[in-house]
Design an enzyme around this catalytic site. Structure first.
Site, PDB file in Angstrom:
ATOM      1  N   LYS A 118     -15.488 -10.039  13.105  1.00 28.67           N
ATOM      2  CA  LYS A 118     -15.322 -11.040  12.052  1.00 28.67           C
ATOM      3  C   LYS A 118     -14.056 -10.750  11.254  1.00 28.67           C
ATOM      4  O   LYS A 118     -13.224 -11.637  11.030  1.00 28.67           O
ATOM      5  CB  LYS A 118     -16.548 -10.990  11.131  1.00 28.67           C
ATOM      6  CG  LYS A 118     -16.521 -11.994   9.992  1.00 28.67           C
ATOM      7  CD  LYS A 118     -17.545 -11.672   8.905  1.00 28.67           C
ATOM      8  CE  LYS A 118     -18.950 -11.483   9.424  1.00 28.67           C
ATOM      9  NZ  LYS A 118     -19.950 -11.475   8.327  1.00 28.67           N
ATOM     10  N   LYS A 130     -20.441  -1.404   7.173  1.00 30.93           N
ATOM     11  CA  LYS A 130     -21.589  -2.038   6.494  1.00 30.93           C
ATOM     12  C   LYS A 130     -22.469  -0.945   5.918  1.00 30.93           C
ATOM     13  O   LYS A 130     -22.429   0.196   6.401  1.00 30.93           O
ATOM     14  CB  LYS A 130     -22.403  -2.846   7.518  1.00 30.93           C
ATOM     15  CG  LYS A 130     -23.285  -3.893   6.900  1.00 30.93           C
ATOM     16  CD  LYS A 130     -22.514  -5.175   6.642  1.00 30.93           C
ATOM     17  CE  LYS A 130     -23.321  -6.201   5.875  1.00 30.93           C
ATOM     18  NZ  LYS A 130     -22.637  -7.507   5.866  1.00 30.93           N
ATOM     19  N   GLY A 169     -20.992  -7.233  -1.483  1.00 29.17           N
ATOM     20  CA  GLY A 169     -22.397  -7.630  -1.486  1.00 29.17           C
ATOM     21  C   GLY A 169     -22.883  -8.128  -0.138  1.00 29.17           C
ATOM     22  O   GLY A 169     -22.109  -8.352   0.791  1.00 29.17           O
ATOM     23  N   ASP A 170     -24.183  -8.277  -0.038  1.00 27.85           N
ATOM     24  CA  ASP A 170     -24.862  -8.915   1.095  1.00 27.85           C
ATOM     25  C   ASP A 170     -26.262  -9.248   0.563  1.00 27.85           C
ATOM     26  O   ASP A 170     -26.426  -9.386  -0.657  1.00 27.85           O
ATOM     27  CB  ASP A 170     -24.909  -7.955   2.309  1.00 27.85           C
ATOM     28  CG  ASP A 170     -25.292  -8.663   3.614  1.00 27.85           C
ATOM     29  OD1 ASP A 170     -24.420  -9.296   4.232  1.00 27.85           O
ATOM     30  OD2 ASP A 170     -26.477  -8.610   4.016  1.00 27.85           O
ATOM     31  N   THR A 214     -18.410 -17.520   0.857  1.00 29.36           N
ATOM     32  CA  THR A 214     -19.081 -17.555   2.164  1.00 29.36           C
ATOM     33  C   THR A 214     -19.651 -18.946   2.414  1.00 29.36           C
ATOM     34  O   THR A 214     -19.443 -19.541   3.482  1.00 29.36           O
ATOM     35  CB  THR A 214     -20.179 -16.483   2.249  1.00 29.36           C
ATOM     36  OG1 THR A 214     -19.630 -15.238   1.812  1.00 29.36           O
ATOM     37  CG2 THR A 214     -20.688 -16.339   3.668  1.00 29.36           C
ATOM     38  N   ASN A 245     -27.039 -16.531  -2.202  1.00 27.61           N
ATOM     39  CA  ASN A 245     -25.609 -16.757  -2.460  1.00 27.61           C
ATOM     40  C   ASN A 245     -24.958 -17.672  -1.423  1.00 27.61           C
ATOM     41  O   ASN A 245     -24.264 -18.633  -1.784  1.00 27.61           O
ATOM     42  CB  ASN A 245     -24.888 -15.400  -2.514  1.00 27.61           C
ATOM     43  CG  ASN A 245     -23.391 -15.560  -2.630  1.00 27.61           C
ATOM     44  OD1 ASN A 245     -22.683 -15.492  -1.632  1.00 27.61           O
ATOM     45  ND2 ASN A 245     -22.909 -15.844  -3.837  1.00 27.61           N
ATOM     46  N   SER A 381     -12.807 -11.575   0.024  1.00 31.68           N
ATOM     47  CA  SER A 381     -12.807 -10.179  -0.443  1.00 31.68           C
ATOM     48  C   SER A 381     -11.424  -9.558  -0.211  1.00 31.68           C
ATOM     49  O   SER A 381     -10.914  -8.814  -1.055  1.00 31.68           O
ATOM     50  CB  SER A 381     -13.849  -9.354   0.316  1.00 31.68           C
ATOM     51  OG  SER A 381     -15.135  -9.519  -0.245  1.00 31.68           O
TER      52      SER A 381
HETATM   53  P1  NDP Z   1     -29.131 -13.364  -0.834  1.00 30.99           P
HETATM   54  O1  NDP Z   1     -29.876 -12.106  -1.093  1.00 30.99           O
HETATM   55  O2  NDP Z   1     -28.353 -13.985  -1.920  1.00 30.99           O
HETATM   56  O3  NDP Z   1     -30.123 -14.488  -0.265  1.00 30.99           O
HETATM   57  C1  NDP Z   1     -30.843 -14.284   0.902  1.00 30.99           C
HETATM   58  C2  NDP Z   1     -31.705 -15.512   1.140  1.00 30.99           C
HETATM   59  O4  NDP Z   1     -32.277 -15.433   2.439  1.00 30.99           O
HETATM   60  C3  NDP Z   1     -32.859 -15.620   0.161  1.00 30.99           C
HETATM   61  O5  NDP Z   1     -33.173 -16.970  -0.048  1.00 30.99           O
HETATM   62  C4  NDP Z   1     -33.964 -14.909   0.921  1.00 30.99           C
HETATM   63  O6  NDP Z   1     -35.284 -15.263   0.518  1.00 30.99           O
HETATM   64  C5  NDP Z   1     -33.702 -15.348   2.324  1.00 30.99           C
HETATM   65  N1  NDP Z   1     -34.232 -14.348   3.239  1.00 30.99           N
HETATM   66  C6  NDP Z   1     -33.869 -13.059   3.351  1.00 30.99           C
HETATM   67  N2  NDP Z   1     -34.603 -12.424   4.260  1.00 30.99           N
HETATM   68  C7  NDP Z   1     -35.457 -13.342   4.725  1.00 30.99           C
HETATM   69  C8  NDP Z   1     -36.466 -13.303   5.686  1.00 30.99           C
HETATM   70  N3  NDP Z   1     -36.760 -12.168   6.358  1.00 30.99           N
HETATM   71  N4  NDP Z   1     -37.118 -14.446   5.959  1.00 30.99           N
HETATM   72  C9  NDP Z   1     -36.839 -15.595   5.292  1.00 30.99           C
HETATM   73  N5  NDP Z   1     -35.877 -15.683   4.346  1.00 30.99           N
HETATM   74  C10 NDP Z   1     -35.203 -14.570   4.076  1.00 30.99           C
HETATM   75  O7  NDP Z   1     -28.192 -13.028   0.422  1.00 30.99           O
HETATM   76  P2  NDP Z   1     -26.884 -13.805   0.914  1.00 30.99           P
HETATM   77  O8  NDP Z   1     -27.008 -15.256   0.665  1.00 30.99           O
HETATM   78  O9  NDP Z   1     -25.712 -13.081   0.394  1.00 30.99           O
HETATM   79  O10 NDP Z   1     -26.944 -13.504   2.487  1.00 30.99           O
HETATM   80  C11 NDP Z   1     -27.573 -14.383   3.405  1.00 30.99           C
HETATM   81  C12 NDP Z   1     -27.060 -14.113   4.816  1.00 30.99           C
HETATM   82  O11 NDP Z   1     -25.634 -14.326   4.840  1.00 30.99           O
HETATM   83  C13 NDP Z   1     -27.254 -12.683   5.327  1.00 30.99           C
HETATM   84  O12 NDP Z   1     -27.456 -12.730   6.732  1.00 30.99           O
HETATM   85  C14 NDP Z   1     -25.906 -12.018   5.053  1.00 30.99           C
HETATM   86  O13 NDP Z   1     -25.677 -10.912   5.912  1.00 30.99           O
HETATM   87  C15 NDP Z   1     -24.977 -13.171   5.354  1.00 30.99           C
HETATM   88  N6  NDP Z   1     -23.632 -13.099   4.783  1.00 30.99           N
HETATM   89  C16 NDP Z   1     -23.452 -12.914   3.438  1.00 30.99           C
HETATM   90  C17 NDP Z   1     -22.172 -12.884   2.907  1.00 30.99           C
HETATM   91  C18 NDP Z   1     -21.928 -12.777   1.457  1.00 30.99           C
HETATM   92  O14 NDP Z   1     -20.759 -12.844   1.057  1.00 30.99           O
HETATM   93  N7  NDP Z   1     -22.932 -12.621   0.619  1.00 30.99           N
HETATM   94  C19 NDP Z   1     -20.991 -12.969   3.788  1.00 30.99           C
HETATM   95  C20 NDP Z   1     -21.291 -13.249   5.169  1.00 30.99           C
HETATM   96  C21 NDP Z   1     -22.572 -13.283   5.626  1.00 30.99           C
HETATM   97  P3  NDP Z   1     -36.157 -14.242  -0.368  1.00 30.99           P
HETATM   98  O15 NDP Z   1     -35.487 -14.239  -1.713  1.00 30.99           O
HETATM   99  O16 NDP Z   1     -37.531 -14.812  -0.366  1.00 30.99           O
HETATM  100  O17 NDP Z   1     -36.082 -12.909   0.309  1.00 30.99           O
HETATM  101  O1  2IT Z   2     -21.353 -10.111   6.111  1.00 33.90           O
HETATM  102  C1  2IT Z   2     -20.329 -10.175   5.381  1.00 33.90           C
HETATM  103  O2  2IT Z   2     -19.239 -10.538   5.831  1.00 33.90           O
HETATM  104  C2  2IT Z   2     -20.476  -9.822   3.974  1.00 33.90           C
HETATM  105  N1  2IT Z   2     -21.569  -9.505   3.532  1.00 33.90           N
HETATM  106  C3  2IT Z   2     -19.264  -9.816   3.068  1.00 33.90           C
HETATM  107  C4  2IT Z   2     -18.487  -8.555   3.228  1.00 33.90           C
HETATM  108  C5  2IT Z   2     -17.337  -8.355   2.270  1.00 33.90           C
HETATM  109  O3  2IT Z   2     -16.771  -7.252   2.327  1.00 33.90           O
HETATM  110  O4  2IT Z   2     -17.012  -9.249   1.478  1.00 33.90           O
END
Ligand code: NDP
Ligand code: 2IT
Length: 449
Positions: A118, A130, A169-170, A214, A245, A381
């Site tokens: 990525k 990570k 974050g993640d 994202t 997020n 980032s």
């Molecule tokens: P958040 O913690 O902000 O939100 C996660 C969301 O997904 C929540 O609504 C959560 O629900 C739900 N969720 C998590 N686990 C489960 C599960 N096992 N079953 C059902 N729902 C679930 O995380 P992000 O939005 O930051 O991340 C979401 C995805 O995006 C992840 O895969 C992450 O790796 C990816 N990502 C994030 C980036 C970023 O910049 N933040 C960048 C690129 C990818 P609940 O609150 O009920 O757990």
């Molecule tokens: O999965 C991802 O790309 C992230 N959680 C963001 C990583 C970052 O360094 O901004």
């Protein structure tokens, strides 16, 4: 020739599976990349030399540590912390931290492995890494979250740095946690090293648009996918899993582009609002109250909450899985296809199972993997790192334009590479190959290290 190369790739995979037993998500991520490698090795056998593939699969460093913390009742808890510094051929290790009870070494390795390709695809100088912990932030008080973050950073600080490794974050780690982590890093090291973490607050070294990046990036990417088919987001319905997020800002940008986001979820179920999700309300529930998605249906009489269930049963033109790994399987993919889905772009990392991906391929549905579609977060980032290095701070509009340009660039590179390698329209192969070749060439240039 082809059979021979296939056998060689299968052998690499056997070694990875044996050496990393009991890590199914990691195996899945490696298998997905290896599926695209046969055609690359056939064209250029140098990639099979110098232990390149074996080195690529073995993280440069894996750190596992104890994270003890004290809850509000004075009880001591012990969690496990991880940082996998996977590959630094293109730049310092870069990737998020995940706090979720399901986190283990295999999950962190799958995420770190994906991150290499990525980050390569963004075209920016960042390596892959990570980290995270099996800590569960749900139901914890502010004080407990702060003390956990401080304990986590008390060990992590020895391993990171602006030129070494830059976490962000993640799942379970957002602006609040990055604040506590940065505060503890600053205190321990007695330096205001802005470039050590990204996702910081705007008034203490953060970048405009990083919070939104994202989700916005996923929407920009799906707009490019539709454009390539002579279509646009305008008037399309979208279903977005998750309500964190990534999901929130994907919904916002889909609406800004003229589409209608009608469903989103959390781990307890999903809501459907056929008039379009009220984003202010969703943000109030999720960002301010840290509540459950069912509260949306409590507040909106025409909206429906479905406990449990499968959000992919909701018919839509565009599907954006933005929650977690393996949340969209072959049966969900077939339902989406039967309901006429036109494009699927992964906001989450590896949310679609191999069977799901195959179903979309068989049906000719445009499908973009996370390593291309969700790269906007890490790309922004890297823009935050640029601003920190030059002690500058850019406007929202300028940063958003940079992000949009990066997503258009990733789309173009992915689709051009897919065509160049005889897989026209296949975003999975395009992203894997384009990401791989850049890292592999850098690894050659740097010698056997
Ligand atoms: P958040 O913690 O902000 O939100 C996660 C969301 O997904 C929540 O609504 C959560 O629900 C739900 N969720 C998590 N686990 C489960 C599960 N096992 N079953 C059902 N729902 C679930 O995380 P992000 O939005 O930051 O991340 C979401 C995805 O995006 C992840 O895969 C992450 O790796 C990816 N990502 C994030 C980036 C970023 O910049 N933040 C960048 C690129 C990818 P609940 O609150 O009920 O757990
Ligand atoms: O999965 C991802 O790309 C992230 N959680 C963001 C990583 C970052 O360094 O901004």
């Amino acid at each position: 020739m082809s059979g021979q190369v296939r056998a060689q790739v299968d052998k690499y995979f056997e070694v990875v599976a044996h050496r990393n037993a009991g890590e199914p998500e990691f195996h899945q991520a490696v298998a997905e990349v290896f599926e695209s490698l046969t055609v690359v090795l056939e064209r250029n056998s140098k990639y099979a030399d110098f232990g390149l593939i074996e080195r690529l699969c073995e993280p440069e460093r894996q750190i596992i540590f104890r994270v003890p913390w004290v809850d509000d009742q004075g009880c001591v808890h012990v969690n496990r912390g991880f940082r996998v510094q996977y590959n630094s051929a293109l730049g310092p290790y870069k990737g998020g931290l995940r706090f979720h009870p399901s986190v283990n070494l295999g999950i962190v390795k799958f995420l770190g492995f994906e991150q290499i390709f990525k980050n390569s695809l963004t075209g920016l100088p960042i390596g892959g890494g990570k980290g995270g912990s099996d800590f569960d932030p749900k139901g914890k008080s502010e004080g407990e979250i702060m003390r956990f973050c401080q304990s986590f950073m008390t060990e992590l600080n020895r391993h990171i740095g602006e030129y070494t490794d830059v976490p962000a974050g993640d799942i379970g780690v957002g602006g609040r946690e990055i604040g506590y982590l940065f505060g503890q890093y600053k205190r321990l090291t007695n330096t205001y090293e802005s470039g050590v973490l990204t996702g910081k607050g705007i008034n203490w070294g953060g970048s405009q648009v990083r919070t939104e990046a994202t989700g916005y990036g996923v929407a920009y990417f799906v707009a490019e996918m539709l454009k390539a088919k002579g279509e646009s987001v305008e008037g399309k319905t979208a279903v977005i899993s998750g309500s964190g997020n990534v999901a929130i800002y994907a919904i916002q940008k889909i609406h800004q582009l003229g589409g209608l986001a009608i469903a989103c979820s959390d781990s307890s179920g999903y809501i459907v609002d056929k008039k379009g999700i009220d984003l202010d309300l969703l943000k109030e529930i999720k960002e301010v109250r840290r509540g459950r998605i069912s509260e949306y249906a409590d507040a909106v009489p025409h909206a429906e909450f479905v406990a449990g269930g499968c959000i992919w049963d909701v018919p839509c033109d565009v599907a954006l899985p933005c929650a977690t790994q393996n949340e969209l399987d072959d049966s969900a993919a077939k339902t989406l296809i039967a309901n006429g889905v036109q494009a699927v772009a992964e906001g989450a990392n590896m949310p679609t199972t191999p069977g799901g991906i195959q179903a979309f391929r068989d049906a000719g549905v445009a499908f973009a993997p996370g390593k291309a579609a969700n790269a906007g977060g890490v790309a922004t980032s890297a823009l935050e790192m640029q601003q920190n290095a030059s002690r500058d701070s850019w406007s929202f509009e300028y940063t958003d334009e940079r992000l949009a340009g990066i997503m258009r660039g990733i789309h173009a590179r992915t689709i051009e590479t897919a065509a160049e390698y005889g897989k026209p329209g296949d975003y999975v192969h395009g992203a894997n190959i384009a990401g791989f070749v850049k890292v592999a060439d850098a690894m050659f240039a740097l010698g056997v290290i």
